[in-house]
Design an enzyme around this catalytic site. Sequence first.
Site, mmCIF file in Angstrom:
data_model
loop_
_atom_site.group_PDB
_atom_site.id
_atom_site.type_symbol
_atom_site.label_atom_id
_atom_site.label_comp_id
_atom_site.label_asym_id
_atom_site.label_seq_id
_atom_site.Cartn_x
_atom_site.Cartn_y
_atom_site.Cartn_z
ATOM 1 N N HIS A 67 6.251 4.681 12.492
ATOM 2 C CA HIS A 67 6.320 4.624 11.028
ATOM 3 C C HIS A 67 7.392 5.623 10.583
ATOM 4 O O HIS A 67 7.126 6.812 10.432
ATOM 5 C CB HIS A 67 4.945 5.003 10.460
ATOM 6 C CG HIS A 67 4.834 4.878 8.968
ATOM 7 N ND1 HIS A 67 4.055 3.905 8.367
ATOM 8 C CD2 HIS A 67 5.366 5.603 7.963
ATOM 9 C CE1 HIS A 67 4.125 4.045 7.049
ATOM 10 N NE2 HIS A 67 4.923 5.068 6.785
ATOM 11 N N ASN A 97 10.180 4.637 2.854
ATOM 12 C CA ASN A 97 9.954 4.106 4.188
ATOM 13 C C ASN A 97 11.188 3.352 4.685
ATOM 14 O O ASN A 97 12.046 2.937 3.900
ATOM 15 C CB ASN A 97 8.793 3.108 4.152
ATOM 16 C CG ASN A 97 7.462 3.758 3.881
ATOM 17 O OD1 ASN A 97 6.906 4.411 4.746
ATOM 18 N ND2 ASN A 97 6.953 3.577 2.683
ATOM 19 N N ARG A 117 0.833 -1.204 0.000
ATOM 20 C CA ARG A 117 0.000 0.000 0.000
ATOM 21 C C ARG A 117 0.869 1.255 0.000
ATOM 22 O O ARG A 117 0.972 1.957 -0.996
ATOM 23 C CB ARG A 117 -0.943 -0.012 1.218
ATOM 24 C CG ARG A 117 -2.093 1.006 1.132
ATOM 25 C CD ARG A 117 -1.755 2.395 1.599
ATOM 26 N NE ARG A 117 -1.288 2.471 2.977
ATOM 27 C CZ ARG A 117 -0.821 3.564 3.541
ATOM 28 N NH1 ARG A 117 -0.742 4.693 2.849
ATOM 29 N NH2 ARG A 117 -0.382 3.556 4.789
ATOM 30 N N CYS A 157 5.432 9.595 0.260
ATOM 31 C CA CYS A 157 4.090 10.162 0.382
ATOM 32 C C CYS A 157 3.815 10.998 -0.854
ATOM 33 O O CYS A 157 4.559 11.937 -1.131
ATOM 34 C CB CYS A 157 3.972 11.020 1.641
ATOM 35 S SG CYS A 157 2.373 11.844 1.758
#
Length: 308
Positions: free
Chosen positions: A217, A259, A25, A250
Amino acid sequence: MSELPMTVRVDGLPDRVTIYEVGPRDGLQNEKTVVPVEVKAEFVRRLVAAGLPVVEATSFVHPRWVPQLADAAELMTALGEEGRHLPVLVPNERGLDRALELGLEHVAIFGSATETFATKNLNRTFDEQFAMFEPTVARAREAGMDVRAYVSMCFGDPWEGAVPVDQVVTAGTRLLDLGAGQLSLGDTIGVATAGHVRALVAAFGDAGVGTDRLAMHFHDTYGQALANTFSALQAGITTFDASAGGLGGCPYAKSATGNLATEDLVWMLDGLGIEHGVDLGAVVATSTWMAGHLGRPSPSAVVRALAG
């Protein structure tokens, strides 16, 4: 060279952590190359087979905002019974409707710690976002679903700069008060440092939110993701979001790079003797395979070291 680090325990760290895999995702949503749905399904299956206990599969966001995930319903249908147990992001009640139609069990919502990002990403003010999420969370809980809440811009915002710790705690506690079971604190543009992480976890503790309800995160924009992870481990955090191969960023924050790579996290946990249940070699192979589909090498240092 050994393909596993030597294990040296450090006192005061958790014995086991949960890796919350966000590659399918959060990792893919930003990719310019459109990945076929059958490749996405295989990506998810491989990550589950590698021992990752939670794999966030997709998002029921409007295709106009994230074209890569326009096939969300098709993907979840292709995953069949296995897909019902995997979390998906739902931005609002319409997204929840689609998740309910498919009989899914776990959903996540995505809020903001800042006014500007709430306006740009959610088309709501800081306060209005909670009113938007309230019916979504309530209906999900009534349907027996588990709800996770993400908070973005917890450490810094590209428009507003440094974000006050108490502002993040306010946003997070309001999402938990709506009925979310877990809160994932996002370093969306990767500006967090180790002391800042400890201070934020402590502030949530002071507000009555224990580490058992928090996840971290991290993004590696400034190379701080593993240092921040170690700091969070010292503070008692036991759930960490990560993306296979370090995919993602993002789409609404131009300065946000990848990430924390799942492989880099696993390597560090192995060295610390912290249990996680993930097969490092299988995740490396999966990330290498996906990098082939995307037409570029994985940004993960551990993938480069082991697959090279």
